[in-house]
Design an enzyme around this catalytic site. Structure first.
Site, PDB file in Angstrom:
ATOM      1  N   LYS A  72     -30.002 -37.995 -74.224  1.00  0.00           N
ATOM      2  CA  LYS A  72     -29.548 -39.331 -74.468  1.00  0.00           C
ATOM      3  C   LYS A  72     -29.616 -40.210 -73.342  1.00  0.00           C
ATOM      4  O   LYS A  72     -29.817 -41.606 -73.430  1.00  0.00           O
ATOM      5  CB  LYS A  72     -28.185 -38.889 -74.815  1.00  0.00           C
ATOM      6  CG  LYS A  72     -27.929 -38.382 -76.223  1.00  0.00           C
ATOM      7  CD  LYS A  72     -26.405 -37.786 -76.552  1.00  0.00           C
ATOM      8  CE  LYS A  72     -26.519 -37.004 -77.809  1.00  0.00           C
ATOM      9  NZ  LYS A  72     -25.186 -36.209 -77.964  1.00  0.00           N
TER      10      LYS A  72
ATOM     11  N   GLN B 173     -19.606 -35.084 -75.558  1.00  0.00           N
ATOM     12  CA  GLN B 173     -20.591 -34.133 -76.060  1.00  0.00           C
ATOM     13  C   GLN B 173     -19.809 -32.850 -76.533  1.00  0.00           C
ATOM     14  O   GLN B 173     -19.097 -32.282 -75.782  1.00  0.00           O
ATOM     15  CB  GLN B 173     -21.696 -33.611 -74.869  1.00  0.00           C
ATOM     16  CG  GLN B 173     -22.947 -32.698 -75.516  1.00  0.00           C
ATOM     17  CD  GLN B 173     -23.817 -33.366 -76.552  1.00  0.00           C
ATOM     18  OE1 GLN B 173     -24.066 -34.706 -76.434  1.00  0.00           O
ATOM     19  NE2 GLN B 173     -23.946 -32.666 -77.685  1.00  0.00           N
TER      20      GLN B 173
ATOM     21  N   ASP C 146     -20.110 -42.754 -81.662  1.00  0.00           N
ATOM     22  CA  ASP C 146     -20.240 -41.535 -82.214  1.00  0.00           C
ATOM     23  C   ASP C 146     -19.735 -41.294 -83.646  1.00  0.00           C
ATOM     24  O   ASP C 146     -20.020 -40.794 -84.607  1.00  0.00           O
ATOM     25  CB  ASP C 146     -19.695 -40.122 -81.605  1.00  0.00           C
ATOM     26  CG  ASP C 146     -20.892 -39.199 -80.892  1.00  0.00           C
ATOM     27  OD1 ASP C 146     -22.229 -39.487 -81.459  1.00  0.00           O
ATOM     28  OD2 ASP C 146     -20.692 -38.432 -80.085  1.00  0.00           O
TER      29      ASP C 146
END
Ligand code: NAD
Length: 283
Positions: free
Chosen positions: A52, A96, A119
């Site tokens: 990422k 994460q 997200d």
């Protein structure tokens, strides 16, 4: 049978995002910023975070990775997220997953400012997506939708079977498909006779983490099969949830693993971060 090439679609998408980013910098002096929180030392999570960060660099974003030991308290993670919420250089915040067992993941995700929730896991974005309002949609199912668009695969009225019903894959996938006017069946580990549902579908989308779950006799001739699963076998091979060699000959379209949905997920994270950064223009 046609392969859906997620790798090259992701490359084209990232080049476009890089161009739009340059534009945003030149015209508005806005550099999109993504902050990633990584808790613990799980190798898979570390690898994803590295990918990422690399993707951010490639498209011209500012990015920071905030690493924390797995002994960290929930309060400290929440404190860090609140700082990121207030930081004007940060447009997107990503935690994460998975988090260590002693941390309440839902409580953490709820602290993220919904306008920085790239997200798409905050209940506010989940609700907006479910009601077909503008929202940050989770990156993996959003990437699948982009594949359908790119390959001109119509969804309206199609019978789609989603296998797997997690908050990050199956449920938002179902919401996006419903918004696109497909007829959606969501299945999961307690579904009786999974094959009955998959066999009836024009499109089968699988994200379970069970290698080889979908076999040739579980899909109808000419079906479209999207494999979201990413599984590392003992011999080191990376495979999806579909028995690719046996299923592919029956399909009109199928995604490979690797090189299918995976690269699109990261491209959509860049897309969502750019979208969040553009919101600064109107602020
Ligand atoms: P999860 O464990 O949270 O959810 C798995 C889901 O699959 C559950 O709803 C469960 O009921 C269902 N399931 C499990 N076994 C099943 C079975 N035998 N039959 C039917 N349903 C079954 O997992 P997740 O986070 O949703 O991830 C699923 C898979 O997708 C994993 O392989 C993961 O690595 C992969 N994934 C890929 C990407 C990507 O970028 N391509 C992103 C996220 C997750």
């Amino acid at each position: 049978m046609q392969l859906i090439d997620g790798k090259s679609l992701a490359e084209v998408t990232r080049s476009r995002i890089a161009r739009e980013t340059q534009d945003l910098i030149t015209k508005h002096d806005i550099v999109p910023g993504l902050a990633v929180i990584l808790v613990g030392d799980d190798p898979a999570s570390q690898a994803y975070v590295k990918m990422k960060a690399r993707a951010c660099k490639e498209v011209g974003f500012y990015s920071i990775v905030h690493e924390m030991p797995d002994t960290i308290s929930e309060e400290e993670i929440i404190g860090t997220i609140k700082m990121m919420n207030d930081n004007p250089r940060i447009d997107g915040i990503l935690v994460q997953l998975p988090l260590p067992k002693h941390i309440d993941t839902d409580a953490i995700l709820e602290v993220i400012d919904p306008s920085k929730d790239v997200d798409g896991f905050h209940p506010c974005n989940v609700g907006r997506l479910a009601t077909n309002l503008d929202a940050f949609a989770p990156c993996t199912p959003l990437g699948v939708m982009r594949m359908f668009e790119h390959y001109d695969i119509p969804l309206r009225g199609k019978d789609v079977c989603v296998v797997g019903a997690s908050n990050i894959v199956g449920k938002p996938m179902a919401a996006l498909l419903l918004n696109a006017e497909a007829t959606v069946t969501v299945t999961h580990i307690y579904t009786r006779d999974l094959a009955r549902h998959t066999r009836a579908a024009d499109i089968v989308i699988v994200g379970t983490g069970v290698p080889g779950l979908i076999k040739a006799d579980m899909v109808k001739e000419g079906a479209i099969v999207i494999d979201i699963g990413i599984n590392r076998l003992d011999d080191g091979r990376l495979v999806g949830d579909v028995d690719f060699d046996m299923v592919a000959p029956r399909c009109s379209y199928i995604t490979p693993v690797p090189g299918g949905v995976g690269p699109m997920t990261i491209a959509m994270l860049m897309e969502n971060t750019l979208k969040a950064a553009k919101m600064r223009i109107v602020r």
